[in-house]
Design a protein around this motif. Structure first.
Motif, mmCIF file in Angstrom:
data_model
loop_
_atom_site.group_PDB
_atom_site.id
_atom_site.type_symbol
_atom_site.label_atom_id
_atom_site.label_comp_id
_atom_site.label_asym_id
_atom_site.label_seq_id
_atom_site.Cartn_x
_atom_site.Cartn_y
_atom_site.Cartn_z
ATOM 1 N N SER A 86 0.848 -1.194 0.000
ATOM 2 C CA SER A 86 0.000 0.000 0.000
ATOM 3 C C SER A 86 0.884 1.244 0.000
ATOM 4 C CB SER A 86 -0.925 -0.008 1.226
ATOM 5 O OG SER A 86 -1.745 1.138 1.237
ATOM 6 N N HIS A 88 2.328 5.074 -0.580
ATOM 7 C CA HIS A 88 1.740 6.385 -0.320
ATOM 8 C C HIS A 88 1.266 6.995 -1.635
ATOM 9 C CE1 HIS A 88 1.901 10.706 1.194
ATOM 10 N NE2 HIS A 88 1.125 10.083 2.063
ATOM 11 N N ARG A 89 -0.051 7.161 -1.783
ATOM 12 C CA ARG A 89 -0.621 7.552 -3.070
ATOM 13 C C ARG A 89 -0.232 8.970 -3.474
ATOM 14 N NH1 ARG A 89 -5.213 5.277 -0.808
ATOM 15 N NH2 ARG A 89 -6.312 7.265 -0.770
ATOM 16 N N LYS A 90 -0.228 9.895 -2.535
ATOM 17 C CA LYS A 90 0.130 11.273 -2.880
ATOM 18 C C LYS A 90 1.566 11.356 -3.391
ATOM 19 C CE LYS A 90 -3.081 13.771 0.130
ATOM 20 N NZ LYS A 90 -3.210 14.749 1.247
ATOM 21 N N LEU A 92 3.131 8.982 -4.970
ATOM 22 C CA LEU A 92 3.116 8.424 -6.323
ATOM 23 C C LEU A 92 2.688 9.473 -7.343
ATOM 24 C CD1 LEU A 92 1.532 4.900 -5.737
ATOM 25 C CD2 LEU A 92 3.817 5.355 -6.624
ATOM 26 N N TRP A 93 1.628 10.199 -7.023
ATOM 27 C CA TRP A 93 1.132 11.200 -7.969
ATOM 28 C C TRP A 93 2.131 12.353 -8.134
ATOM 29 C CZ3 TRP A 93 -1.369 12.177 -11.994
ATOM 30 C CH2 TRP A 93 -1.771 13.474 -12.326
ATOM 31 N N ASP A 111 3.813 5.285 -12.385
ATOM 32 C CA ASP A 111 3.357 5.867 -11.118
ATOM 33 C C ASP A 111 1.881 6.239 -11.179
ATOM 34 O OD1 ASP A 111 5.714 5.534 -9.817
ATOM 35 O OD2 ASP A 111 6.379 7.612 -9.966
ATOM 36 N N PHE A 115 -0.929 4.809 -8.779
ATOM 37 C CA PHE A 115 -1.760 5.757 -8.030
ATOM 38 C C PHE A 115 -3.242 5.409 -8.183
ATOM 39 C CE2 PHE A 115 -4.354 9.653 -8.524
ATOM 40 C CZ PHE A 115 -4.337 10.103 -7.217
ATOM 41 N N HIS A 117 -4.469 2.496 -9.159
ATOM 42 C CA HIS A 117 -4.694 1.172 -8.575
ATOM 43 C C HIS A 117 -4.887 1.274 -7.060
ATOM 44 C CE1 HIS A 117 -4.379 -3.146 -8.005
ATOM 45 N NE2 HIS A 117 -3.431 -2.943 -7.110
ATOM 46 N N GLY A 118 -4.043 2.061 -6.407
ATOM 47 C CA GLY A 118 -4.178 2.236 -4.962
ATOM 48 C C GLY A 118 -5.447 2.961 -4.579
ATOM 49 N N ARG A 119 -5.843 3.937 -5.393
ATOM 50 C CA ARG A 119 -7.074 4.680 -5.110
ATOM 51 C C ARG A 119 -8.299 3.784 -5.234
ATOM 52 N NH1 ARG A 119 -8.424 10.326 -5.573
ATOM 53 N NH2 ARG A 119 -10.642 10.616 -5.954
#
Length: 236
Positions: A86, A88-90, A92-93, A111, A115, A117-119
């Protein structure tokens, strides 16, 4: 470090983080970077979550300062501290945007896919919506990446095959143009059949792009996770 000292250090780091956030939102980006750096210097290594947020926030500040290398460095550190299952999505973006600034389309695309996929995984719904900003970035990087060059070519070919309606030119009979439009819109007219074929080609093109994104998402996630693991090992 005792528990009391750790608690005091945590409170101090929290205050510095809030101060950095205030400076960031007030437009004092360089001062925000300095404040986040002070917080990172004081933040113990055990406080992984706090360090993830601080690295990611400083990366966002560097992004506004157009320092792509610093953004990639900070967001990669944040991703190393987060779990590979999991990430960190932010971060990645933000790293995807930094890669885009450097013209690294493949890395940015990977990335972006991770992003999204994680969201979607976090929302836990079958009909999770892809954010518009992420969809635009994916479309841009797909067009720039050789892996999707055939899809982009087929899309351009389909768009080129669509006949655009023409207007009334100077000296042309309006009644004649009206009759042509009626003939084209007839149920059994050649224009209707051509339009239907063009739509079917467009639908196939959209399905191909969606399928390619779905097939590539898992591979991209695995490759990116592997690269993060290698970076973590190298830093250790």
């Amino acid at each position: 470090m005792s528990e009391e000292e750790l608690r005091e250090r945590k409170d101090l780091v929290g205050m510095l983080k809030q101060e950095g956030n205030k400076k960031f939102w007030s437009g004092q980006i360089e001062k925000a970077v300095t404040t986040y750096t002070k917080a990172l210097d004081l933040c113990p290594l055990k406080m992984r979550k706090e360090r993830i947020v601080l690295y990611s926030n400083r990366g966002q500040s560097y992004l506004l300062l157009h320092n792509a290398e610093a953004v990639i460095s900070d967001t990669t550190r944040a991703l190393c501290l987060s779990s590979t299952a999991s990430p960190h999505r932010k971060s990645l973006w933000r790293r995807a945007q930094a890669y885009d600034m450097k013209g690294l389309a493949k890395e940015s695309l990977m990335d972006c896919l991770m992003f999204i996929h994680g969201r979607m995984k976090a929302e836990k719904t079958k009909h999770a919506k892809i954010p518009y900003f992420a969809a635009r970035m994916i479309h841009k990087q797909m067009s720039a990446t050789w892996l999707f060059s055939t899809v982009a070519k087929s899309k351009n070919k389909d768009e080129a095959g669509v006949e655009k309606p023409r207007g009334v030119e100077h000296g042309e009979d309006l009644c004649q143009v009206t009759e042509e439009i009626k003939e084209r819109n007839a149920p059994d007219g050649s224009f209707t059949e051509g339009k239907r074929r063009s739509r079917s080609r467009k639908d196939r093109s959209r399905q191909e792009r969606t399928l390619l994104v779905a097939m590539t998402a898992e591979l991209a996630a695995q490759n990116a996770a592997r690269s993060v693991e290698l970076l973590c090992k190298s830093e250790k």
